[in-house]
Write a protein that holds these residues in place. Structure first.
Motif, mmCIF file in Angstrom:
data_model
loop_
_atom_site.group_PDB
_atom_site.id
_atom_site.type_symbol
_atom_site.label_atom_id
_atom_site.label_comp_id
_atom_site.label_asym_id
_atom_site.label_seq_id
_atom_site.Cartn_x
_atom_site.Cartn_y
_atom_site.Cartn_z
ATOM 1 N N GLY A 1 68.354 -40.080 19.113
ATOM 2 C CA GLY A 1 67.895 -38.689 19.177
ATOM 3 C C GLY A 1 69.076 -37.752 19.384
ATOM 4 O O GLY A 1 69.229 -36.754 18.667
ATOM 5 N N GLY B 1 72.208 -32.809 12.897
ATOM 6 C CA GLY B 1 71.491 -31.612 12.448
ATOM 7 C C GLY B 1 72.334 -30.362 12.653
ATOM 8 O O GLY B 1 72.401 -29.497 11.776
ATOM 9 N N GLY C 1 63.169 -30.924 3.737
ATOM 10 C CA GLY C 1 63.840 -31.849 2.813
ATOM 11 C C GLY C 1 63.145 -31.850 1.459
ATOM 12 O O GLY C 1 63.810 -31.852 0.423
ATOM 13 N N HIS D 1 62.976 -25.886 13.103
ATOM 14 C CA HIS D 1 63.116 -27.338 13.041
ATOM 15 C C HIS D 1 64.165 -27.809 14.064
ATOM 16 O O HIS D 1 63.945 -28.756 14.807
ATOM 17 C CB HIS D 1 63.528 -27.732 11.618
ATOM 18 C CG HIS D 1 64.036 -29.122 11.474
ATOM 19 N ND1 HIS D 1 63.207 -30.211 11.432
ATOM 20 C CD2 HIS D 1 65.301 -29.614 11.382
ATOM 21 C CE1 HIS D 1 63.929 -31.311 11.303
ATOM 22 N NE2 HIS D 1 65.210 -30.977 11.280
ATOM 23 N N ASN E 1 63.326 -30.055 17.510
ATOM 24 C CA ASN E 1 63.892 -31.403 17.613
ATOM 25 C C ASN E 1 64.902 -31.538 18.739
ATOM 26 O O ASN E 1 64.951 -32.561 19.418
ATOM 27 C CB ASN E 1 64.542 -31.805 16.294
ATOM 28 C CG ASN E 1 63.510 -32.241 15.289
ATOM 29 O OD1 ASN E 1 62.737 -33.156 15.539
ATOM 30 N ND2 ASN E 1 63.464 -31.562 14.168
ATOM 31 N N TRP F 1 63.491 -34.565 21.160
ATOM 32 C CA TRP F 1 64.280 -35.811 21.117
ATOM 33 C C TRP F 1 65.555 -35.673 21.928
ATOM 34 O O TRP F 1 66.017 -36.627 22.534
ATOM 35 C CB TRP F 1 64.663 -36.164 19.672
ATOM 36 C CG TRP F 1 63.517 -36.287 18.732
ATOM 37 C CD1 TRP F 1 63.106 -35.330 17.837
ATOM 38 C CD2 TRP F 1 62.617 -37.397 18.575
ATOM 39 N NE1 TRP F 1 62.013 -35.796 17.144
ATOM 40 C CE2 TRP F 1 61.697 -37.055 17.563
ATOM 41 C CE3 TRP F 1 62.513 -38.653 19.182
ATOM 42 C CZ2 TRP F 1 60.683 -37.912 17.150
ATOM 43 C CZ3 TRP F 1 61.500 -39.506 18.768
ATOM 44 C CH2 TRP F 1 60.600 -39.135 17.766
ATOM 45 N N SER G 1 64.072 -28.685 -0.582
ATOM 46 C CA SER G 1 65.424 -28.530 -1.131
ATOM 47 C C SER G 1 65.778 -29.776 -1.916
ATOM 48 O O SER G 1 66.576 -30.586 -1.483
ATOM 49 C CB SER G 1 66.427 -28.274 -0.020
ATOM 50 O OG SER G 1 66.448 -29.365 0.858
ATOM 51 N N ASN H 1 71.253 -37.584 16.323
ATOM 52 C CA ASN H 1 70.672 -36.806 15.223
ATOM 53 C C ASN H 1 70.672 -35.308 15.492
ATOM 54 O O ASN H 1 70.718 -34.520 14.553
ATOM 55 C CB ASN H 1 69.255 -37.284 14.896
ATOM 56 C CG ASN H 1 69.039 -37.345 13.396
ATOM 57 O OD1 ASN H 1 69.988 -37.519 12.650
ATOM 58 N ND2 ASN H 1 67.799 -37.190 12.960
ATOM 59 N N HIS I 1 71.024 -38.117 8.290
ATOM 60 C CA HIS I 1 70.125 -37.345 9.147
ATOM 61 C C HIS I 1 68.669 -37.738 8.871
ATOM 62 O O HIS I 1 67.871 -37.923 9.783
ATOM 63 C CB HIS I 1 70.341 -35.860 8.860
ATOM 64 C CG HIS I 1 69.611 -34.945 9.790
ATOM 65 N ND1 HIS I 1 69.916 -34.851 11.123
ATOM 66 C CD2 HIS I 1 68.573 -34.085 9.576
ATOM 67 C CE1 HIS I 1 69.106 -33.967 11.680
ATOM 68 N NE2 HIS I 1 68.280 -33.491 10.777
ATOM 69 N N ARG I 2 68.352 -37.907 7.603
ATOM 70 C CA ARG I 2 66.988 -38.252 7.211
ATOM 71 C C ARG I 2 66.627 -39.658 7.710
ATOM 72 O O ARG I 2 65.566 -39.867 8.291
ATOM 73 C CB ARG I 2 66.892 -38.195 5.685
ATOM 74 C CG ARG I 2 65.527 -38.513 5.158
ATOM 75 C CD ARG I 2 65.586 -38.598 3.632
ATOM 76 N NE ARG I 2 64.386 -39.233 3.123
ATOM 77 C CZ ARG I 2 63.260 -38.578 2.857
ATOM 78 N NH1 ARG I 2 63.204 -37.287 3.044
ATOM 79 N NH2 ARG I 2 62.219 -39.210 2.413
ATOM 80 N N GLY J 1 61.079 -31.137 9.348
ATOM 81 C CA GLY J 1 62.282 -31.635 8.666
ATOM 82 C C GLY J 1 61.934 -32.206 7.305
ATOM 83 O O GLY J 1 62.581 -31.890 6.307
HETATM 84 C C1 HEM Z 1 66.791 -35.599 16.542
HETATM 85 C C2 HEM Z 1 66.001 -34.828 15.995
HETATM 86 C C3 HEM Z 1 65.857 -34.524 14.498
HETATM 87 C C4 HEM Z 1 65.078 -35.184 13.596
HETATM 88 C C5 HEM Z 1 64.167 -36.383 13.870
HETATM 89 C C6 HEM Z 1 65.251 -34.501 12.318
HETATM 90 C C7 HEM Z 1 64.638 -34.863 11.132
HETATM 91 C C8 HEM Z 1 64.925 -34.333 9.888
HETATM 92 C C9 HEM Z 1 64.417 -34.825 8.633
HETATM 93 C C10 HEM Z 1 63.495 -36.031 8.463
HETATM 94 C C11 HEM Z 1 64.926 -34.032 7.648
HETATM 95 C C12 HEM Z 1 64.685 -34.147 6.159
HETATM 96 C C13 HEM Z 1 65.897 -34.663 5.448
HETATM 97 C C14 HEM Z 1 65.731 -34.764 3.960
HETATM 98 O O1 HEM Z 1 64.629 -35.082 3.506
HETATM 99 O O2 HEM Z 1 66.722 -34.548 3.246
HETATM 100 C C15 HEM Z 1 65.763 -33.038 8.278
HETATM 101 C C16 HEM Z 1 66.469 -32.030 7.599
HETATM 102 C C17 HEM Z 1 67.238 -31.071 8.226
HETATM 103 N N1 HEM Z 1 67.473 -30.936 9.577
HETATM 104 FE FE1 HEM Z 1 66.794 -32.179 11.012
HETATM 105 N N2 HEM Z 1 66.117 -33.437 12.482
HETATM 106 C C18 HEM Z 1 66.513 -33.416 13.809
HETATM 107 C C19 HEM Z 1 67.356 -32.490 14.412
HETATM 108 C C20 HEM Z 1 67.910 -31.400 13.771
HETATM 109 C C21 HEM Z 1 68.647 -30.356 14.437
HETATM 110 C C22 HEM Z 1 68.908 -30.276 15.945
HETATM 111 C C23 HEM Z 1 69.015 -29.467 13.458
HETATM 112 C C24 HEM Z 1 69.794 -28.187 13.573
HETATM 113 C C25 HEM Z 1 70.324 -27.705 14.614
HETATM 114 C C26 HEM Z 1 68.526 -29.949 12.190
HETATM 115 C C27 HEM Z 1 68.713 -29.339 10.972
HETATM 116 C C28 HEM Z 1 68.253 -29.830 9.770
HETATM 117 C C29 HEM Z 1 68.556 -29.222 8.489
HETATM 118 C C30 HEM Z 1 69.388 -27.970 8.259
HETATM 119 C C31 HEM Z 1 67.928 -30.013 7.523
HETATM 120 C C32 HEM Z 1 68.059 -29.848 6.036
HETATM 121 C C33 HEM Z 1 66.962 -29.188 5.368
HETATM 122 C C34 HEM Z 1 67.271 -29.219 3.888
HETATM 123 O O3 HEM Z 1 67.081 -30.262 3.255
HETATM 124 O O4 HEM Z 1 67.729 -28.199 3.378
HETATM 125 N N3 HEM Z 1 67.850 -31.122 12.418
HETATM 126 N N4 HEM Z 1 65.739 -33.231 9.650
#
Ligand code: HEM
Ligand code: HEM
Length: 282
Positions: free
Chosen positions: A222, A229, A164, A106, A110, A114, A167, A225, A175-176, A160
């Protein structure tokens, strides 16, 4: 300790409340010695229940006699395993490794889309456009870069949402929300392809304003985020450093091209003025 069913985080991190134990246990005993409390119990297994899940956790504080929220570092979230009582084997973190792998995928999808491709696409549009020899190549390069970036980005976004939804109880709302906004604005931006008036149409100015405003918002959000992340996943520092270096290089290139294109535009303008004063239209 729980039965062999899927391990899930609690839905909400409300304070713990006293209640009956959900499993069949007998011989409950406890001892308190030197600040350490040990609880003993015998777990009654049902037919075919030879494997149990176990979870453990560390925390540093107790509020009103109840353990407070523990930390959410990757090690804390990976604190689970299975115990095979018949074979006498234990394995760490059953599904946790594969979840970490999914999180990494993920992150990479991303960050690349982005966080890198869309900014490169904007640089192409902004600066190559100035050079007449790059017309219309800049346009095709911009569109291809942004369509690929958007495609990979939506795939990453979907992973993502999937993470989400798996968990439950842990919600990274900033972030969401940024993620969902990015998906919406990115999709809107792709409509540029369908809505674009011709270059000399009177509405083209408005299209340009809309496309620039949404475009730069997508790029800034982007990048923000990606950092959000990285904060959540907290991989080794080198990943954050690597991303900072990439962004710094892109920023440096943009600054340099800003100066070069400014000079090009200025000299274009003065040569046009010169032509006009000689009665030759530019
Ligand atoms: C800009 C681009 C990104 C977008 C659009 C994006 C989008 C999302 C979305 C929609 C979720 C779900 C959140 C939820 O429902 O709680 C999520 C969770 C997460 N994202 Fe991203 N993300 C991006 C970049 C990143 C990056 C670069 C990382 C790590 C290096 C990352 C790590 C995570 C992690 C660890 C979760 C949590 C998963 C969980 O709920 O355990 N994300 N992201
Ligand atoms: C998510 C996708 C996209 C993003 C983030 C994006 C972003 C941008 C940005 C930031 C600029 C402004 C550059 C400057 O400062 O001059 C720009 C310019 C432009 N983009 Fe996009 N773009 C995307 C998709 C597209 C698509 C699909 C088309 C196809 C029609 C397109 C056509 C153009 C054109 C023609 C310009 C130049 C406008 C002008 O100044 O005359 N873009 N884009």
């Amino acid at each position: 300790m729980g039965r062999q069913s899927t391990l899930q985080h609690p839905r909400r991190y409300a304070p713990l409340q006293e209640g009956p134990i959900s499993y069949r246990v007998s011989g409950l005993e406890a001892e308190y010695d030197g600040g350490v409390m040990r609880i003993f119990a015998t777990l009654q297994l049902g037919k075919g229940e030879g494997v149990v899940n176990e979870v453990w956790q560390v925390g540093s504080s107790v509020v009103n006699g109840v353990p407070a929220k523990h930390a959410f570092a990757p090690e804390n979230l990976a604190a689970s395993g299975t115990l095979d009582l018949i074979r006498g084997e234990s394995s760490a973190g059953g599904g946790v490794d594969s979840t970490l792998k999914k999180k990494n995928i993920h992150g990479v999808l991303n960050a690349v889309s982005w966080g890198i491709l869309l900014p490169i696409g904007a640089i192409i549009a902004r600066y190559l456009k100035t050079f007449k020899s790059a017309d219309p190549a800049w346009f095709y390069l911009h569109v291809s870069c942004q369509i690929i970036g958007y495609g990979v980005g939506v795939a990453g976004w979907a992973t993502g949402l999937n993470l989400g939804s798996k968990s439950k109880g842990i919600v990274y709302s900033t972030h969401r929300n940024i993620g969902i906004t990015l998906f919406s604005l990115g999709t809107l931006q792709l409509f540029a392809l369908l809505l674009r008036p011709k270059k000399d149409h009177k509405y083209r100015l408005y299209w340009n304003i809309y496309h620039h405003a949404v475009g730069y918002t997508v790029i800034i959000l982007g990048i923000v985020n990606v950092f959000e992340g990285l904060q959540i996943l907290s991989p080794e520092n080198k990943w954050k450093e690597a991303y900072i270096i990439v962004i710094a290089i892109l920023g440096g290139i943009a600054l340099l091209l800003e100066a070069v294109t400014w000079i090009v535009r200025k000299s274009d303008k003065s040569s046009k003025l010169y032509d006009a004063s000689n009665g030759v239209s530019g």
